[in-house]
Design an enzyme around this catalytic site. Structure first.
Site, short mmCIF file in Angstrom:
data_model
loop_
_atom_site.label_atom_id
_atom_site.label_comp_id
_atom_site.label_asym_id
_atom_site.label_seq_id
_atom_site.Cartn_x
_atom_site.Cartn_y
_atom_site.Cartn_z
N HIS A 1 -4.91 -9.09 -8.97
CA HIS A 1 -4.63 -10.34 -8.66
C HIS A 1 -6.12 -10.82 -8.60
CE1 HIS A 1 -3.73 -14.12 -6.93
NE2 HIS A 1 -2.56 -14.05 -7.14
N ASP B 1 -4.67 -4.18 -1.60
CA ASP B 1 -3.71 -5.44 -1.77
C ASP B 1 -2.44 -5.11 -1.63
OD1 ASP B 1 -2.50 -7.83 -2.17
OD2 ASP B 1 -3.46 -8.19 -4.22
N GLN C 1 2.32 -7.44 -2.92
CA GLN C 1 3.29 -7.28 -3.62
C GLN C 1 4.21 -5.71 -3.40
OE1 GLN C 1 4.83 -9.56 -5.71
NE2 GLN C 1 2.91 -10.90 -5.44
N LYS D 1 5.31 -13.58 1.53
CA LYS D 1 5.81 -12.45 0.46
C LYS D 1 7.06 -11.66 1.04
CE LYS D 1 2.55 -13.37 -2.60
NZ LYS D 1 2.72 -14.10 -4.17
N CYS E 1 -2.08 -15.16 -12.02
CA CYS E 1 -3.54 -15.00 -11.62
C CYS E 1 -3.94 -13.58 -11.72
CB CYS E 1 -3.29 -15.59 -9.92
SG CYS E 1 -2.97 -17.15 -9.33
#
Length: 414
Positions: free
Chosen positions: A126, A204, A207, A230, A368
């Site tokens: 991302h 990261d 997700q 999220k 993104c």
């Protein structure tokens, strides 16, 4: 097993009143959870209760309300520590989201970068885990290396190891789960490879934190970031996990009250982590809401939630592959959270707009992740379906029925 039966679907959906509404005269089918999940009443109640009974600024007063607020903030920090299995609550920094967390580390890490050093990101990233490191390398003269993908969507671990072996790598930055392809990266393997060559690792987890059981000690990552919105929590709250010894050597990215130990005209000294990285009034109500969201998930059973979502994603992919004119993007070894697709001869924006007219909320655009789409996959934009555990097989079917109605329309329009 049909995952709709693994959890009490009707009871769960009753916790999310927003899901019961109609959009454009049709029952809402919300399949944009990779962008933002909905909040259960349990989280909303926790936020309202705090404002009704306990609200006051934290860490700054000895009066009762301030002490209650402070206690709830620090209880939230402990809840995140437990959720991630971090060694200490001092390793949990509250931020405004994943983007802020990554930028905080990138700004601090820039002092370690110079010509001859290198930061590795992957082609999956991302923009939030790509651009901050690209800019840090541009300012410092360090190499910015983008690790390619192997085949149809997985990180090329051979290419990663080959670049690590060349030396000079300071940091490896990797998405745990891609927000476009849904591929699950073996971040524990990435961390092991990076550490063997003296590099740190930032994950990261924006997700993955809802779909996977994320254990920072098992992964052995040095930093990990995620966002509250999220994972059923409020917007504007995020987490930076960092190993205590690394946080202790990092300089703050922002300055102000609360993060200082002593301020004088000649010199200012700073608090120890995590307060060093939380200047001003923190989003303590957001942290309280996030803690409630994690409690809600744990109450359902994290493994049950993960299994339900894996089932829904697999079912969505299967149904999408059966729609004429639809091309599912990528075929990673393991997919979580989302499935992206294109429609032959159609603009993704048009597909998503027409599906919305039929009550189905999906995402269209570059997600993104322009380097992944433009430079690796040769696709400028996609449509993304991203179920959550409160979705059902029937909603996936409704999405497919809407798509089957839309495809001929957008095809005729060309």
């Amino acid at each position: 097993m049909n995952a709709d039966t693994a959890l009490d679907c009707a009871r769960i959906r009753a916790d999310f009143s927003i899901l019961s509404q109609e959009v454009n005269g049709r029952a809402l089918v919300y399949l944009d959870n990779a962008a933002t999940t909905q909040m259960p009443e349990f989280v909303l109640d926790a936020i309202v209760a705090h404002y009704h009974a306990d609200n006051a600024n934290v860490h700054r007063g000895i009066h009762t309300l301030s002490e209650r607020s402070t206690a709830k903030l620090e209880a939230a920090r402990e809840a995140v520590r437990r959720f991630l299995n971090a060694a200490s609550a001092d390793e949990i920094v509250f931020t405004s989201g994943t983007t802020a967390s990554v930028n905080m580390v990138a700004r601090a890490w820039e002092a370690r970068l110079a010509p001859g050093s290198c930061v590795i990101v992957t082609a999956l990233e991302h923009h939030a885990n790509f651009v901050p490191w690209q800019q840090a390398c541009a300012r410092s003269g360090a190499e910015f290396f983008v690790c390619p993908l192997a085949g149809t969507g997985d990180v090329d671990l051979g290419a990663l190891e080959a670049r690590l072996a060349k030396g000079g790598v300071s940091m490896v930055c990797v998405a745990h789960v891609s927000n476009v392809l849904g591929c699950v990266v073996p971040v524990d393997v990435v961390a092991r490879l990076a550490h063997a060559h003296g590099a740190a690792v930032l994950v990261d987890a924006a997700q993955s934190v809802r779909h996977e059981r994320v254990d920072v000690r098992e992964i052995d990552c040095d930093f990990l970031c995620f966002s509250g919105h999220k994972v059923l929590g409020p917007t504007g709250i995020g987490v930076l996990y960092g190993k205590k010894e690394l946080l202790g050597r990092m300089e703050p990215a922002w300055y102000g009250g609360e993060m200082v130990a002593q301020v004088a005209t000649a010199l200012t000294t700073f608090e120890e982590p995590p307060l060093r990285f939380e200047p001003g009034t923190p989003n303590y109500v957001g942290a309280i809401g996030l803690a409630a969201a994690l409690e809600y998930l744990e109450g359902l059973g994290r493994d049950a939630v993960a299994a339900r979502e894996a089932d829904l994603v697999a079912y969505a992919e299967e149904r999408l592959r059966g729609v004429a004119g639809v091309q599912v993007v990528g075929a990673p070894a393991r997919r979580a959270g989302c499935v992206s697709f294109t429609v032959e001869g159609a603009q993704p924006f048009d597909v998503a707009m027409l599906m919305d007219k039929l009550g189905v909320a999906v995402r269209s655009g570059s997600q993104c992740a322009q380097p992944l789409l433009d430079e690796t996959l040769g696709i400028s934009k996609v449509v993304r379906v991203s179920p959550a555990f409160y979705n059902t097989h029937a909603e996936i079917d409704a999405c497919i029925e809407a798509l089957e109605r839309v495809v001929p329309l957008v095809s005729r329009g060309r």
